[in-house]
Design a protein around this motif. Structure first.
Motif, PDB file in Angstrom:
ATOM      1  N   ALA A   1      -4.072   0.242   5.165  1.00 39.81           N
ATOM      2  CA  ALA A   1      -4.412  -0.673   4.079  1.00 39.81           C
ATOM      3  C   ALA A   1      -5.918  -0.722   3.864  1.00 39.81           C
ATOM      4  CB  ALA A   1      -3.884  -2.077   4.396  1.00 39.81           C
TER       5      ALA A   1
ATOM      6  N   ASN B   1      -6.557   1.135  -2.033  1.00 38.58           N
ATOM      7  CA  ASN B   1      -5.145   1.431  -2.289  1.00 38.58           C
ATOM      8  C   ASN B   1      -4.241   0.198  -2.242  1.00 38.58           C
ATOM      9  OD1 ASN B   1      -5.000   0.834   0.414  1.00 38.58           O
ATOM     10  ND2 ASN B   1      -4.279   2.843   1.075  1.00 38.58           N
ATOM     11  N   ALA B   2      -4.817  -0.980  -2.000  1.00 36.15           N
ATOM     12  CA  ALA B   2      -4.009  -2.201  -1.937  1.00 36.15           C
ATOM     13  C   ALA B   2      -3.537  -2.601  -3.331  1.00 36.15           C
ATOM     14  CB  ALA B   2      -4.814  -3.336  -1.312  1.00 36.15           C
ATOM     15  N   ARG B   3      -2.311  -3.105  -3.376  1.00 36.45           N
ATOM     16  CA  ARG B   3      -1.739  -3.538  -4.649  1.00 36.45           C
ATOM     17  C   ARG B   3      -1.059  -4.887  -4.465  1.00 36.45           C
ATOM     18  NH1 ARG B   3       2.930  -0.351  -8.097  1.00 36.45           N
ATOM     19  NH2 ARG B   3       3.397  -2.057  -9.534  1.00 36.45           N
TER      20      ARG B   3
ATOM     21  N   THR C   1       0.856  -1.185   0.000  1.00 35.39           N
ATOM     22  CA  THR C   1       0.000   0.000   0.000  1.00 35.39           C
ATOM     23  C   THR C   1       0.893   1.236   0.000  1.00 35.39           C
ATOM     24  OG1 THR C   1      -0.090   0.070   2.422  1.00 35.39           O
ATOM     25  CG2 THR C   1      -1.821  -1.162   1.288  1.00 35.39           C
TER      26      THR C   1
END
Length: 387
Positions: A244, A248-250, A238
């Motif tokens: 988190a 916006n989590a990746r 993030t």
């Protein structure tokens, strides 16, 4: 300068030894200088050898064999009249001046010095997630090298992720590429850092020079991202400093994750019964002496000088060694101790593999083969002094 009250004086009638816990840079120096120490007995408690952090990257990249990066402190101790005790400290009782080892053995001491290095805090691994490899302890990097060598030889090309944009992370990413080149494979290598730029605090010109070399080596750099969890098949990251969440989590795919961020004192520091500074280590004055016990000293990464935070670099442990030696002597004799004054600028040389290195000292920097040659000479000189 500090002085001793009468009740702080050493128990001269005692046969208990000065105990050196750990075999870091400073304690290697003490062992080598044993004849200058007035204590009748000096004992080293060593859990299993000294690995030189300055060459750890080269070991990972295949430039050095693991044995070239290792010193046997027990052999050094025997040569200089220091008693060697193989074991690991479990806890310490200041009231009794007694160390307890993890196998139950107990040892009374007259004084103690801690030189335990640092470790890396990593998020919990996932049973179906990537391999998790902290850069410390260094034997973990040796295990990673062997694992990747098997994979590369078998034709596998796992995705590799390095977390941390400081010196250790940059070295690890470059050395992973160097290792892959040795086997003629081309794995995906990514470097992820929570900072907005690589090598925070480094001269901008050095960072630009480094960026160009990473791009040529096909190492993808992603800044402003923080690893928050290991997941099946990779990690979740993030934006740094943000909680988190789904928005916006990746997800970043990886088979192996090298953690080169989050250096911290070893957990045993909290079981010493001495004053600590959270996240930094065993609290010591500028004389490297515990404020809670004048007969307890510490140096290197595990020591936290009150009101003077230092980066975790081996050069500080090396420079603290003569001060530690002199202050142990002064304490034993009831004399005034001298302060350790950190140098304002420390030299750092990153081994980038392929015969290249990047040297930084304050605002000055230089990169290329000459920096690599200089690093090799410094490393060889240090190790030769203890072999």
């Amino acid at each position: 300068m500090t002085s001793l009250a009468p009740h702080d004086a050493p128990p001269r009638s005692s046969t208990a030894p000065l105990l050196l816990v750990g075999a870091g840079h400073a304690h290697l120096h003490l062992i080598h200088q044993r004849e200058r120490l007035p204590m009748p007995r000096v004992m080293l408690l060593d859990p299993g050898g000294f690995w030189y952090s300055g060459m750890a990257g080269g070991v990972l990249g295949g430039q050095h064999c693991p044995a070239a990066d290792r010193i046997d402190p027990m052999a050094l101790a025997r040569r200089h009249g220091v008693e060697g005790l193989r074991g690991r400290l479990a806890e310490f009782d200041p009231a009794r001046r007694e160390a307890r080892l993890d196998d139950g053995r107990r040892l009374a001491v007259s004084a103690v010095s801690f030189n335990l290095g640092s470790t890396v805090n990593t998020p919990p691994a996932h049973a179906e997630g990537p391999g998790v490899w902290p850069v410390k302890p260094i034997p973990r990097l040796v295990s990673l090298r062997h694992r990747l060598a098997r994979d590369f030889t078998a034709g596998s090309c796992p995705r590799l992720l390095v977390v941390g944009g400081g010196a250790s992370g940059v070295e690890a990413a470059c050395q992973l590429r160097a290792l892959a080149d040795r086997y003629g494979v081309d794995p995906t290598i990514r470097l992820l850092t929570r900072s907005s730029e690589l090598l925070p605090g480094a001269p901008p010109g050095a960072v630009r020079w480094l960026r160009r070399r990473l791009a040529r080596r096909r190492i993808t750099v992603e800044t402003g991202l923080e690893l928050v969890a290991h997941l099946p098949g990779g990690i979740m990251a993030t934006p740094a400093g943000q909680p988190a969440g789904e928005d916006n989590a990746r997800f970043v795919a990886a088979e192996h994750v090298v953690h080169a961020v989050g250096l911290a004192p070893p957990p045993v520091i909290e079981r010493l019964g001495l004053t600590t500074i959270p996240g930094r280590g065993l609290a010591v004055t500028d004389s490297l002496q515990s404020p809670a016990a004048p007969w307890a000293f510490a140096a290197g990464d595990c020591a936290a000088i009150i009101d003077h935070p230092l980066p975790r670099l081996g050069v500080y442990g090396v420079r603290q060694a003569p001060v530690l030696r002199d202050n142990l002597i002064a304490w034993w004799r009831g004399e005034a101790l001298r302060p350790y004054r950190p140098q304002p600028r420390a030299l750092s040389i990153l081994d980038l593999g392929r015969g290249q290195a990047l040297a930084i000292r304050g605002g000055a920097w230089w990169g290329g083969r000459l920096a690599r040659y200089w690093k090799r000479r410094l490393d060889e000189r240090f190790l030769a002094g203890y072999r």
